[in-house]
Every structure is written in structure tokens, then in C-alpha cells.
Design an enzyme around this catalytic site. Sequence first.
Site, PDB file in Angstrom:
ATOM      1  N   ASP A  95       9.958  -2.665  -3.310  1.00  0.00           N
ATOM      2  CA  ASP A  95      10.574  -3.978  -3.714  1.00  0.00           C
ATOM      3  C   ASP A  95       9.663  -5.062  -3.530  1.00  0.00           C
ATOM      4  O   ASP A  95      10.011  -6.214  -4.079  1.00  0.00           O
ATOM      5  CB  ASP A  95      11.947  -3.983  -2.981  1.00  0.00           C
ATOM      6  CG  ASP A  95      11.728  -3.788  -1.394  1.00  0.00           C
ATOM      7  OD1 ASP A  95      10.517  -3.368  -0.956  1.00  0.00           O
ATOM      8  OD2 ASP A  95      12.697  -3.690  -0.725  1.00  0.00           O
ATOM      9  N   HIS A  96       8.885  -5.004  -2.433  1.00  0.00           N
ATOM     10  CA  HIS A  96       8.183  -6.162  -2.322  1.00  0.00           C
ATOM     11  C   HIS A  96       6.728  -6.758  -2.966  1.00  0.00           C
ATOM     12  O   HIS A  96       6.182  -7.686  -2.986  1.00  0.00           O
ATOM     13  CB  HIS A  96       7.744  -6.111  -0.739  1.00  0.00           C
ATOM     14  CG  HIS A  96       8.426  -6.177   0.345  1.00  0.00           C
ATOM     15  ND1 HIS A  96       9.919  -5.518   0.496  1.00  0.00           N
ATOM     16  CD2 HIS A  96       8.489  -7.447   1.449  1.00  0.00           C
ATOM     17  CE1 HIS A  96      10.471  -5.859   1.544  1.00  0.00           C
ATOM     18  NE2 HIS A  96       9.935  -6.781   2.001  1.00  0.00           N
ATOM     19  N   ASP A 160      11.534  -2.853   8.381  1.00  0.00           N
ATOM     20  CA  ASP A 160      11.616  -4.233   7.939  1.00  0.00           C
ATOM     21  C   ASP A 160      12.778  -4.772   8.584  1.00  0.00           C
ATOM     22  O   ASP A 160      13.766  -4.167   9.075  1.00  0.00           O
ATOM     23  CB  ASP A 160      12.003  -4.147   6.402  1.00  0.00           C
ATOM     24  CG  ASP A 160      12.123  -5.404   5.752  1.00  0.00           C
ATOM     25  OD1 ASP A 160      11.492  -5.985   4.975  1.00  0.00           O
ATOM     26  OD2 ASP A 160      13.224  -6.541   5.943  1.00  0.00           O
ATOM     27  N   ARG A 448      14.940 -16.513   5.094  1.00  0.00           N
ATOM     28  CA  ARG A 448      14.186 -17.174   5.782  1.00  0.00           C
ATOM     29  C   ARG A 448      13.451 -18.345   5.073  1.00  0.00           C
ATOM     30  O   ARG A 448      13.156 -18.255   3.885  1.00  0.00           O
ATOM     31  CB  ARG A 448      12.886 -16.250   6.145  1.00  0.00           C
ATOM     32  CG  ARG A 448      13.143 -14.889   7.006  1.00  0.00           C
ATOM     33  CD  ARG A 448      12.080 -14.539   7.506  1.00  0.00           C
ATOM     34  NE  ARG A 448      12.578 -13.578   8.740  1.00  0.00           N
ATOM     35  CZ  ARG A 448      12.225 -12.390   8.718  1.00  0.00           C
ATOM     36  NH1 ARG A 448      11.501 -11.801   7.994  1.00  0.00           N
ATOM     37  NH2 ARG A 448      13.030 -11.652   9.866  1.00  0.00           N
ATOM     38  N   SER A 642       9.218 -11.197  10.683  1.00  0.00           N
ATOM     39  CA  SER A 642       9.025  -9.866  10.228  1.00  0.00           C
ATOM     40  C   SER A 642       8.708  -8.844  10.986  1.00  0.00           C
ATOM     41  O   SER A 642       8.372  -8.878  12.169  1.00  0.00           O
ATOM     42  CB  SER A 642       7.847  -9.868   9.011  1.00  0.00           C
ATOM     43  OG  SER A 642       7.147  -8.619   8.724  1.00  0.00           O
ATOM     44  N   ARG A 644       6.491  -6.605  10.123  1.00  0.00           N
ATOM     45  CA  ARG A 644       4.957  -6.204   9.969  1.00  0.00           C
ATOM     46  C   ARG A 644       4.185  -5.955  11.147  1.00  0.00           C
ATOM     47  O   ARG A 644       3.853  -6.927  11.796  1.00  0.00           O
ATOM     48  CB  ARG A 644       4.415  -7.109   8.818  1.00  0.00           C
ATOM     49  CG  ARG A 644       4.276  -8.519   9.296  1.00  0.00           C
ATOM     50  CD  ARG A 644       3.839  -9.409   8.158  1.00  0.00           C
ATOM     51  NE  ARG A 644       5.170  -9.725   7.447  1.00  0.00           N
ATOM     52  CZ  ARG A 644       5.258 -10.870   7.025  1.00  0.00           C
ATOM     53  NH1 ARG A 644       4.351 -12.101   7.080  1.00  0.00           N
ATOM     54  NH2 ARG A 644       6.341 -11.132   6.161  1.00  0.00           N
TER      55      ARG A 644
HETATM   56  C1  MIC Z   1      10.488 -10.452   5.528  1.00  0.00           C
HETATM   57  O1  MIC Z   1      11.403 -10.744   4.894  1.00  0.00           O
HETATM   58  O2  MIC Z   1       9.690 -11.108   6.179  1.00  0.00           O
HETATM   59  C2  MIC Z   1       9.824  -8.936   5.172  1.00  0.00           C
HETATM   60  C3  MIC Z   1       8.629  -9.181   4.015  1.00  0.00           C
HETATM   61  O3  MIC Z   1      10.754  -8.360   4.339  1.00  0.00           O
HETATM   62  C4  MIC Z   1       9.311  -8.270   6.310  1.00  0.00           C
HETATM   63  C5  MIC Z   1       8.735  -7.047   6.090  1.00  0.00           C
HETATM   64  C6  MIC Z   1       7.398  -7.365   5.661  1.00  0.00           C
HETATM   65  O4  MIC Z   1       6.430  -8.052   6.208  1.00  0.00           O
HETATM   66  O5  MIC Z   1       6.775  -6.274   4.905  1.00  0.00           O
HETATM   67  C7  MIC Z   1      10.277  -8.234   7.515  1.00  0.00           C
HETATM   68  O6  MIC Z   1      11.531  -8.897   7.203  1.00  0.00           O
HETATM   69  O7  MIC Z   1      10.332  -7.357   8.253  1.00  0.00           O
HETATM   70 FE1  SF4 Z   2      12.893  -8.853   0.790  1.00  0.00          FE
HETATM   71 FE2  SF4 Z   2      12.445  -9.436   3.281  1.00  0.00          FE
HETATM   72 FE3  SF4 Z   2      13.343 -11.088   1.365  1.00  0.00          FE
HETATM   73 FE4  SF4 Z   2      14.849  -9.379   2.360  1.00  0.00          FE
HETATM   74  S1  SF4 Z   2      14.273 -10.886   3.426  1.00  0.00           S
HETATM   75  S2  SF4 Z   2      14.548  -9.870  -0.048  1.00  0.00           S
HETATM   76  S3  SF4 Z   2      13.505  -7.556   2.477  1.00  0.00           S
HETATM   77  S4  SF4 Z   2      11.236 -10.106   1.543  1.00  0.00           S
END
Ligand code: MIC
Ligand code: SF4
Length: 753
Positions: A95-96, A160, A448, A642, A644
Amino acid sequence: MAFDIDMIKKVYSQMVERVDKAREIVGKPLTLSEKILYSHLWDGTPDKAFTRGKDYVDFAPDRIALQDATAQMALLQFMQAGKEKVAVPTTVHCDHLILAKQGAEKDLKRANDVSSEVFDFLGSVSNKFGIGFWKPGSGIIHQVVLENYAFPGGMMIGTDSHTVNAGGLGMLAIGVGGADAVDVMAGMAWELKFPKLIGIKLTGKLNGWTSAKDVILKVAGILTVKGGTDAIIEYFGSGAKALSCTGKGTICNMGAEIGATTSTFGYDDSIERYLRATDRADIADAANEIAAYLTGDDEVYANPELYFDQVIEIDLDTLRPHLNGPFTPDLATPVGELGAKAKANGWPIKVDWGLIGSCTNSSYEDLTRAASIAKQAVDKKIKAKADFGINPGSEQIRYTAERDGILKIFEDLNATIFTNACGPCIGQWDRSDVKGDEKNTIVHSFNRNFSKRADGNPNTHAFVGSPEMVTAIAISGRLDFDPMNDTLLNEDGEEVKLDEPIGIELPPNGFEVKDAGFVEPVADGSSINISVNPTSERLQLLTPFEPIGNKIEGAKLLIKAFGKCTTDHISMAGPWLRFRGHLDNISNNCLIGAVNAFGKKTNFVKNQLTGEFGGVPDVARAYKSAGIKTIVVGDHNYGEGSSREHAAMEPRHLGVVAVLVKSFARIHETNLKKQGMLGLTFADESDYDLIQEDDTINFLDLNEFAPGKQLTIEFVHTDGSKDIIKTNHTYNQSQIEWYNKGSALNLIKRQSA
Ligand code: MIC
Ligand code: SF4
């Protein structure tokens, strides 16, 4: 029928005895959070009470979810663990990695071309190890989990931070780094500090323009981005029962933005309705049999102050719609008050884009409420002033919304329907309307809004609101528009007002989907070979980290980060997502977004070997090749955002041995520990100010590294003077073992060998 129903029935069959036993041991009525925690102990039936916020406890989660951007590193680690299959039900969701540009069809096709190497890798590793695989276009991990896998009373982890979304279905769902997921996939316990508990009592009922999103926007304003750290937030009260299940999901989802370990709601009618509507009557029937075990005890909700560490009450009758931002999700302003605030702060009033969808807000109810506003605009002859885009949360949502004419309404407003994927929410957005670093404003229903997040532009001011409010603001094109009181001029020059949104909780004709995008793994994957091209720029097999050892002397300061330093600042997403499976390549983004406390610039730090300034990764590589260890210093809530683990693995790969900050976000602190590094906090916060750019750093008592014992560090300044400071840490004995062995994975490998 539900996936893994036998596993769920097993959880329920053990729950009664375990919860009863826990109530006896704890000696008082239990919250839902405690019921789920105590019924998921690694050792089975509880035999002692745990101290909240203090005891490390081993848990046995029921399932795991990984998304493509984090799964690559998680699976590269799991491949080294020497196991044939995953030990608990696991899924991978693509999805990312899908860039939003021209709309779903073309964007998905391009992503499948550009990222085929990564998708093929994830697909074949999943097949080999018995992991369910959700193809690109199937939807965003958390929506797909809510629709298919979440269940009341369950415990899951996911790589995640927004895994917490599944709390809307009464689970404890917790975001973790890949190394944590590897533990559980490898059949080991998952360790968590027993959380503190925050109770939020919701009274009244949402009405008018106010939506579930506004509950969490308000809570974020109250608790701030670190107010939920190491705590579970449990919602209850008549207002909670009156919310839809997906509304509950939205609230839990954004609990990540206040640092909460997770958030949850007790099992109730709306959760049952959602289970039945998503073809999981079998779970609803099983849950009904033990319903009292799937919510908090009555005494708890009657006198919450006696059972929670903190209690907040919110009256939904009087709650107003909010817009939070810019640059941080906890800057909450009621709609109507934003105009004055924006003027005072120089935030652009003109809105260029409205974006809805994401894992936070793409339910049927969200789309229908937003569509009811969009339809009025079309009917009342108002043209949307801002561009408008939608990322449906899953193929099931998209298909059903298309069938029911909802997407057509948005298209009539000239909206672009992007792929069922994260898209702009994670900077996967080819935005063409704004050039360079132009100052501009966007509104979205995501969670975010950190600097540079959606489009890489540090001057994009992003505000977070409900999908219906985002729709109204996008139509008006103004940040100061208050649809409850203001009118708009239509094409005939008439003043018109938007009526309150109307939503439909669940599709009256049921959900429908042709190809949901799920690929079941083969029963025996032992003959499947996984190959990684050694010259690939996207994937790289991991080389185990060497232990740092108990002697750190003559280390240098890589960067003293100033102010907010989220995981987006440490390891940027957007275009960098392309290197998530290649540690050396992605390390070229290490800390490039962090502001250097000396000089206040990003990606500009002093190389003490040459006296010259350079980018953080380059300077780090220079120290590393000279055999010099480095440390990173930071402010409060370092590593917010995140899950990550790249934000820990990159500095580790580049020779950083310790990260010393005022405070950490939970997941990031664990990620540092897992990768065999030192994550330390200042015993006296003001010591942050003592650290100078040219310091030489000596650890004085690292050979005595032990649980609960402070570590002493000497900073030798260039004028020969010194400061000796005390630092705290939260390592227990087994976490110190990870440090001693170089990483948690090194330890697993030894154990399986
Ligand atoms: C996000 O919303 O910041 C992400 C991208 O979904 C991350 C995961 C990632 O960095 O791959 C998260 O929320 O953990
Ligand atoms: Fe994707 Fe993270 Fe955004 Fe949710 S918050 S849509 S998991 S990037």
C-alpha cells in the site's frame, strides 16, 4: 466467514478463565485493556499482577500485519532467523509504494512496473513462509485489517504505527518495529512494558458537522504528541457506544499521534453490526457468548478514577469540529477560529488541495458524509475552488462506493480518485500545482501533517480535519471557512449555505467486491527459493551488526538535533520509500531532515576530522571509515511518528553507537535497543545545553551496563574543559543481551542454531 476463525475461538475459549484469574490476582474490577493484556500472557494463565509503566511483560499476540515499506526489512531479518514458517497468522499489504499522480488505473499500473522487484520479493517470501499477501491496489493495511482480521478481545502487532486502528473493533493492536514482529513470527514472546491506562469517557452524541475525527483531534489537543506515551487509551461511556465501529477506528488510529501504545473500545452493538456487515457473523456469534469479557467491568466505567491512571471526559453534544495543524497533529483549533489564528501566524488562507481517505478516514460512513457535502456543491452550483483527491481505504470500499454512486458524486466535483493506497499521506504524491518551496496550504483527513510529509515541501501547511470538513473547505478554497455559519457564492451569484453532512454507517445493500486482491500462501513453501540480486538498488541482504562493545572512547557528535525530530526527520519517506529494502542506499537519507542545533540548518553538520561541513550521511560515513564512533543528541519525543526501524538501522549502519535525548517515542526507543544500540535519556534535561559541536565523548562506566543503573558520559570540549553527565536508560537484562550480541536478531540466530 472470517479468516483464522479457529484461532479466534481458541482465544475466546481461554479468555474467561484467564480474565477471572486476573481479576482475582489484581484484586479489583478490570478495564478492557487489562482483560486483553492478562489473557495474552506468554506464560498462559496469569499468576501475578504487573505494575503499570514499570514491569516488562512477555505477551503472545494473536496475529501480525506488515506493510510493504516496513515488511521488506522485517522479512529480510526474518529470513535470517532460520524458520520454515511464521508461527502466528501474518499478512503483508502492498500500500505504501504507489505514487498518486494521474488517478487509480494509471498510477497502479506504473507502480506495478516501477516496484515489481519489491512486490515480487514480498509475494514470494510471503508464499514461502505461509504469509497472506495482499496485492498492490487491495487497500491500506489498516482498513484491510479492520475489514478482515481484527476481532474483539484480540491482540495483534503490526509494523506500522497506525496498527492501532484495529482498536475500533475492540482489539489491542500495537505498532512495532520489524524486529519485534520477527520475534513473534519466529515463535517467540513479544515484550512490552505493562502500559499505564488512560480512560476517556464520552458522553452525549455526535451531531451536525462534528464527527469521530473531531474526538481525536480534541484529545490530541489535550494530551499533545507525547501525552499518551507508554499508555493505552480506553474509551467508554454512552457517547462511545453511539459511535460507529469505523468511527471508533478513526479515533484509535490517531492515538498514534499522541504517542499512545494503543487505544481501544469495548465490544458493543456497533462493533457487532460491523462484523456482520463484513461477513464475519461467526466472530460476532462467538463474541456474543463472552460479551462481558470483551469490555471493561461495570464498576470500572462507573468510577473510572479508581481504575485508570488518568481520566478525561468529553461531551460529544458540545464538541466542535476542529482542524489541527500546521506541522503537528496536536495543534487543535475549532473551525471558525482558524482564520484569525492563520492571519496572526502568516499561514496561507487560500487552500490548494483537499485530500480525503487514508487508513484513518475512508469508511463507508466517511465517504457518504463527505459525498453529501460534495453533492450539495454540485446541486447548488458551487465549483470547488481547491483541487480534490481521494484515496479509498480498500478495494472493497472502493467497489461498494462506486456501485452506490458515491465516487460519481466526487467525480462530478472534479475529484481525482487515486489508488486504494497511502498515496499523498506518505509523500507518494506527484504534485504538479506548486513549484519549489512555495508557501501553500492543504487540508486532509489523514493523521499526520509533519513538515514535508505529503509533498516534500517544507512550506506546505497541512491541516487535519474530518472528510466532510475537508470537503467543505476544499469547496470554499479557504482555511477560514466555517460551513456552520458562512455562505458561499454560487455560479449564479447567489449566496448559498451548505447543510449539515448526512452519513450512512454501513452500505444498505451490503459490501461487495470482485477481486479483493488477496493471495493465499501455498501449504508447503519449502521449495520456494528467494533470490536477491546482489546489484539491486532496492533490495540488499543484511549483514549482521557487530556488537558495539563496552568501550566507547573518543566518539564524536554526529548531530545535535534541535526541536521536533520525528522518524520522518530521521528517515524521510516519499521518494526514499524506494530504498526501504536496501540498508546502505536508504542510509543516504539518515537524519537529513533533522535541524542541527548549531546553525539551525538541516543536513549540514561539521566533520571534525576536516573542519568542513557536509551532509549528515556523508559526515557519518567519513567517521565510520576512520573507525570513529559517533553519537546523536536530541530533544523531547525523539523518534515520534512512524514505526520504521530504518530510523534506528541507518544510524547503526553508519556507525552511530548511542542516541541521547530528553525523551523518546516508545516504538523508536525499542527499535534502537533491538538493533543493539544505546538509547539514553538525560538524567538532567538541561544537560542538553552543555553539548558542543566539537566535543569528544567518552563513556565512563559502560562496562557496568546494568538494569536501572545510570550511565556516565564525559564530554570533552575543545578548550579542554569537560562536562560529566548522568544518563538514564530503560534496558532490562535481556535487552542488554541484545546490545551485547550486536542486535536482537543476532541473539535469535544463536538460539535457533
Ligand atoms: C506513516 O504513516 O508514517 C507510515 C508510513 O505508515 C509509517 C510506516 C513506515 O514508515 O513505513 C508508520 O506509521 O509506522
Ligand atoms: Fe498509510 Fe501511514 Fe498514511 Fe495510514 S498513516 S495511510 S498507513 S502512510
